[in-house]
Design a protein around this motif. Structure first.
Motif, PDB file in Angstrom:
ATOM      1  N   ASP A   1      15.154  -8.553 141.573  1.00 36.12           N
ATOM      2  CA  ASP A   1      15.377  -7.125 141.766  1.00 36.12           C
ATOM      3  C   ASP A   1      14.374  -6.643 142.831  1.00 36.12           C
ATOM      4  O   ASP A   1      13.207  -7.038 142.810  1.00 36.12           O
ATOM      5  CB  ASP A   1      15.142  -6.389 140.441  1.00 36.12           C
ATOM      6  CG  ASP A   1      15.376  -4.900 140.576  1.00 36.12           C
ATOM      7  OD1 ASP A   1      16.424  -4.522 141.124  1.00 36.12           O
ATOM      8  OD2 ASP A   1      14.514  -4.118 140.152  1.00 36.12           O
TER       9      ASP A   1
ATOM     10  N   THR B   1      18.676  -8.338 144.621  1.00 38.11           N
ATOM     11  CA  THR B   1      19.646  -7.342 144.137  1.00 38.11           C
ATOM     12  C   THR B   1      18.960  -5.982 144.108  1.00 38.11           C
ATOM     13  O   THR B   1      17.764  -5.886 143.854  1.00 38.11           O
ATOM     14  CB  THR B   1      20.141  -7.668 142.708  1.00 38.11           C
ATOM     15  OG1 THR B   1      19.048  -7.544 141.821  1.00 38.11           O
ATOM     16  CG2 THR B   1      20.724  -9.045 142.626  1.00 38.11           C
TER      17      THR B   1
ATOM     18  N   LYS C   1      23.688  -3.736 143.909  1.00 36.58           N
ATOM     19  CA  LYS C   1      24.002  -3.418 142.502  1.00 36.58           C
ATOM     20  C   LYS C   1      24.941  -2.228 142.447  1.00 36.58           C
ATOM     21  O   LYS C   1      24.772  -1.317 143.245  1.00 36.58           O
ATOM     22  CB  LYS C   1      22.720  -3.038 141.761  1.00 36.58           C
ATOM     23  CG  LYS C   1      21.924  -4.168 141.216  1.00 36.58           C
ATOM     24  CD  LYS C   1      20.788  -3.543 140.421  1.00 36.58           C
ATOM     25  CE  LYS C   1      19.842  -4.571 139.878  1.00 36.58           C
ATOM     26  NZ  LYS C   1      18.692  -3.950 139.229  1.00 36.58           N
ATOM     27  N   PRO C   2      25.826  -2.128 141.502  1.00 35.66           N
ATOM     28  CA  PRO C   2      26.213  -3.180 140.564  1.00 35.66           C
ATOM     29  C   PRO C   2      27.126  -4.192 141.253  1.00 35.66           C
ATOM     30  O   PRO C   2      27.971  -3.798 142.044  1.00 35.66           O
ATOM     31  CB  PRO C   2      26.974  -2.404 139.481  1.00 35.66           C
ATOM     32  CG  PRO C   2      27.485  -1.171 140.149  1.00 35.66           C
ATOM     33  CD  PRO C   2      26.581  -0.873 141.284  1.00 35.66           C
TER      34      PRO C   2
ATOM     35  N   ALA D   1      24.569  -0.332 137.036  1.00 38.82           N
ATOM     36  CA  ALA D   1      24.322  -1.749 136.728  1.00 38.82           C
ATOM     37  C   ALA D   1      23.990  -1.919 135.251  1.00 38.82           C
ATOM     38  O   ALA D   1      24.413  -2.893 134.616  1.00 38.82           O
ATOM     39  CB  ALA D   1      23.200  -2.292 137.605  1.00 38.82           C
TER      40      ALA D   1
END
Lengths: 127, 346
Positions: free
Chosen positions: A58, A85, A108-109, B161
Motif C-alpha cells: 500500500d 496499490t 484501488k479498488p 477497497a
C-alpha cells in the motif's frame, strides 16, 4: 518424475486488516502463499525471515510511505517485483515512485482479474 | 556506457553541501532551506523565515516531539518521522509538491507544497537536502482545493477497497445469498456507525462507552440489562475504536445467532479495566465479553470470518490480543488493547 513447483510467496503490506485479509484469501485461492504485514517495519522483518517472491505494498503505510519501503526492499533484493496499490491515481503514484524497473501500479479498488493478470505477467502464476 | 559501469570516481554527483551557501540560498526566488544529513537545518533564506516565522522544522528520523506540530492536508497530525524531509532523508528519493500544513502563532492553518532534492556523494551516501517551500494558502487557493479533492478521492477509493474486501470475505463464507445479504449489510452498518462516532467526536478518537453502546444497540433490551457495560468511560484512538467496533459487532452477531442473545433469558456482560500487564511496556485496556444463559457452547469445526477478523484485528492492527474461549456455559472473549497515549475525554 516431474514434481510441482512450490507455490510462490507474496508479501502483502497493508494497514487495513480487511483489505489485507481479502487479498491474502484471493492469493491463496490462486494457489499462491501469502505473508502479511500491517506496517513497513513488520514487512522488513517478514522479508528477513521468509523467502518472498513479490510484494504488494500500500502506498501509504502508518510508519513509512510506500516509496521508502520500496527502496528498502529493493536494497535488500533488487529484482523483487513490487506491486504498489493505492487510492491515488496511477499518474500521481508514478510521480511519487518514479518509473523504475520492478515497480508496478494497481489502483484501488482493483478487480481480482487485474491482480491475476499482473501476477501472470510477472510469471508468478502458471497458466 | 551505462551508469552501472562507472566507477565511483567517475560518477556524476550533486553539488557538495559546502557549495550551497547562505548567500546562494538568498539569491533564490523561492523559499529554500538546506538540511544536513542528520536532519538539522543548516541554512535558510529570508523567504523561508517569512513563511515559518523563523527556522523551518528539523527532519527527525524518529517520532520525537517537535516544537511545531505539522499536519497533512486533511488536518491530521503528522509524526515528526513522517514529514517529507524525514522520508527523503530515509529513502534518498526526491519529493515533488507534497503538501504540508502547520499552525501559525495566531492559530491560522498554513499549507505549503514541499519539494526536495536529495544531495548524495559519489558513494550514494546522503549528504543533505535542498528543500523548497511554496506557500499554498496565500497564492494557490485553487491548487489547495485541487489537492484536497485529490485527497478526498484517495480516501473514497480506500473506503471502496474496504467495502470490496468486506464483500469478498463475506461472500467466501456465506451459506446462501440471504446469509450474504444479512451479514454484509450488518458489517457495513457497523463500519458506518464506527465512522459516525469518529466524525462526531470532538478531538481525536472516540468514547469507549459509545463505541460499545452503538454496536450492541440492535440487541440491547429497553432496561439495558441484557448486555451490561461495566467500566469507566475513556477515549480510544481512532484505529482502536474502529477495530473494537467491528469486533464487538461480530461478537454480538455471533451471540444473537448461536450464543446467549439467541435466547430471551441470555445475558452478556462487557467489563473492562486499564492497567499494566506483566511484560507489557505500556498500559493495556483489557475487555472481557462474557455470555451466560445461552445454549451450551462447543468449539466450532472451523473458525468463521468474524472470529478471524476479530483475532487478526487485535493482533496485527493494534499489537494487542484477542482470545476466544468456547466455555460450555457461554462464549468468553478477552481483548487486550495497548494504550500508547490516551487522548482525554472531552
Amino acid at each position: 518424475m516431474a514434481t510441482a513447483a512450490p507455490a510462490r510467496t507474496i508479501l502483502i503490506v497493508e494497514d487495513d486488516a480487511l483489505v489485507r485479509m481479502a487479498t491474502s484469501d484471493t492469493l491463496e485461492a490462486m494457489g499462491l502463499q501469502a505473508a502479511e504485514a500491517a506496517s513497513a517495519a513488520e514487512a522488513v522483518s517478514v522479508f528477513g525471515n521468509r523467502k518472498i517472491d513479490a510484494a504488494i505494498i500500500d502506498a501509504n503505510l502508518p510508519d513509512r510511505n510506500g516509496a521508502t519501503l520500496t527502496a528498502e526492499l529493493h536494497a535488500l533484493s533488487p529484482s523483487l517485483p513490487i506491486i504498489v496499490t493505492s487510492g491515488y491515481s496511477e499518474k500521481s503514484l508514478k510521480r511519487q515512485f518514479g518509473e523504475a524497473a520492478g515497480i508496478f501500479f494497481l489502483p484501488k479498488p482493483f478487480r481480482t482479474s487485474m491482480l491475476e493478470d499482473l501476477l501472470r505477467r510477472l510469471d508468478l502464476l502458471h497458466p | 556506457m551505462t551508469t552501472d559501469s562507472l566507477t565511483p570516481a567517475e560518477l556524476p554527483s550533486a553539488p557538495p553541501l559546502q557549495k550551497i551557501t547562505p548567500e546562494l540560498l538568498e539569491q533564490l526566488p523561492v523559499a529554500a532551506a538546506l538540511y544536513g544529513p542528520d536532519g538539522k537545518v543548516l541554512h535558510y533564506n529570508r523567504r523561508t523565515a517569512e513563511i515559518w516565522k523563523g527556522c523551518p522544522p528539523f527532519a527527525s528520523a524518529r517520532d520525537t516531539p517537535q516544537c511545531r506540530q505539522l499536519f497533512n492536508l486533511a488536518g491530521e497530525p503528522l509524526p515528526s518521522g513522517q514529514t517529507p524531509m524525514a522520508e527523503a532523508l530515509r529513502s534518498g528519493q526526491r519529493v515533488r509538491d507534497l503538501p504540508l500544513c502547520f499552525d501559525e502563532p495566531g492559530g491560522t492553518r498554513r499549507c505549503l507544497l514541499v519539494s526536495i532534492e536529495v544531495l548524495q556523494d559519489r558513494f550514494s551516501c546522503i549528504t543533505g537536502l535542498v528543500v523548497i517551500f511554496q506557500n499554498l494558502s496565500h497564492s494557490g487557493e485553487e491548487e489547495r482545493r485541487k489537492l484536497l479533492t485529490m485527497e478526498l478521492s484517495h480516501r473514497n477509493k480506500n473506503i471502496l477497497a474496504t467495502v470490496q474486501a468486506i464483500a469478498d470475505l463475506t461472500l467466501r463464507s456465506a451459506r446462501s445469498l440471504e446469509d450474504f445479504r444479512n451479514t454484509f449489510e450488518g458489517r457495513l452498518a457497523a463500519l458506518s456507525r464506527a465512522h459516525d462516532l469518529l466524525n462526531e467526536a470532538q478531538g481525536p478518537g472516540a468514547s469507549l462507552l459509545r463505541v460499545l453502546a452503538e454496536q450492541i444497540a440492535p440487541y440491547q433490551s429497553d432496561d439495558r440489562r441484557r448486555i451490561e457495560l461495566l467500566g469507566e468511560d475513556r477515549r480510544l484512538e481512532p484505529h482502536a475504536a474502529l477495530v473494537l467496533s467491528m469486533a464487538v459487532h461480530e461478537l454480538a452477531v455471533n451471540a444473537a445467532k448461536y450464543g446467549a442473545l439467541s435466547r430471551p433469558e441470555g445475558r452478556v456482560s462487557v467489563a473492562w479495566r486499564c492497567g499494566h500487564l506483566p511484560e507489557a511496556k505500556t498500559p493495556t485496556l483489557v475487555l472481557q465479553w462474557i455470555e451466560r444463559g445461552g445454549p451450551p457452547v462447543s468449539p466450532p469445526f472451523r473458525r468463521g470470518l468474524g472470529l478471524r477478523m476479530l483475532e487478526r484485528g487485535f493482533t496485527q492492527e493494534l499489537k494487542g490480543r484477542a482470545q476466544i474461549d468456547f466455555q460450555t456455559e457461554g462464549l468468553a472473549c478477552r481483548m487486550e488493547i495497548p494504550i500508547r497515549r490516551e487522548p482525554p475525554l472531552q
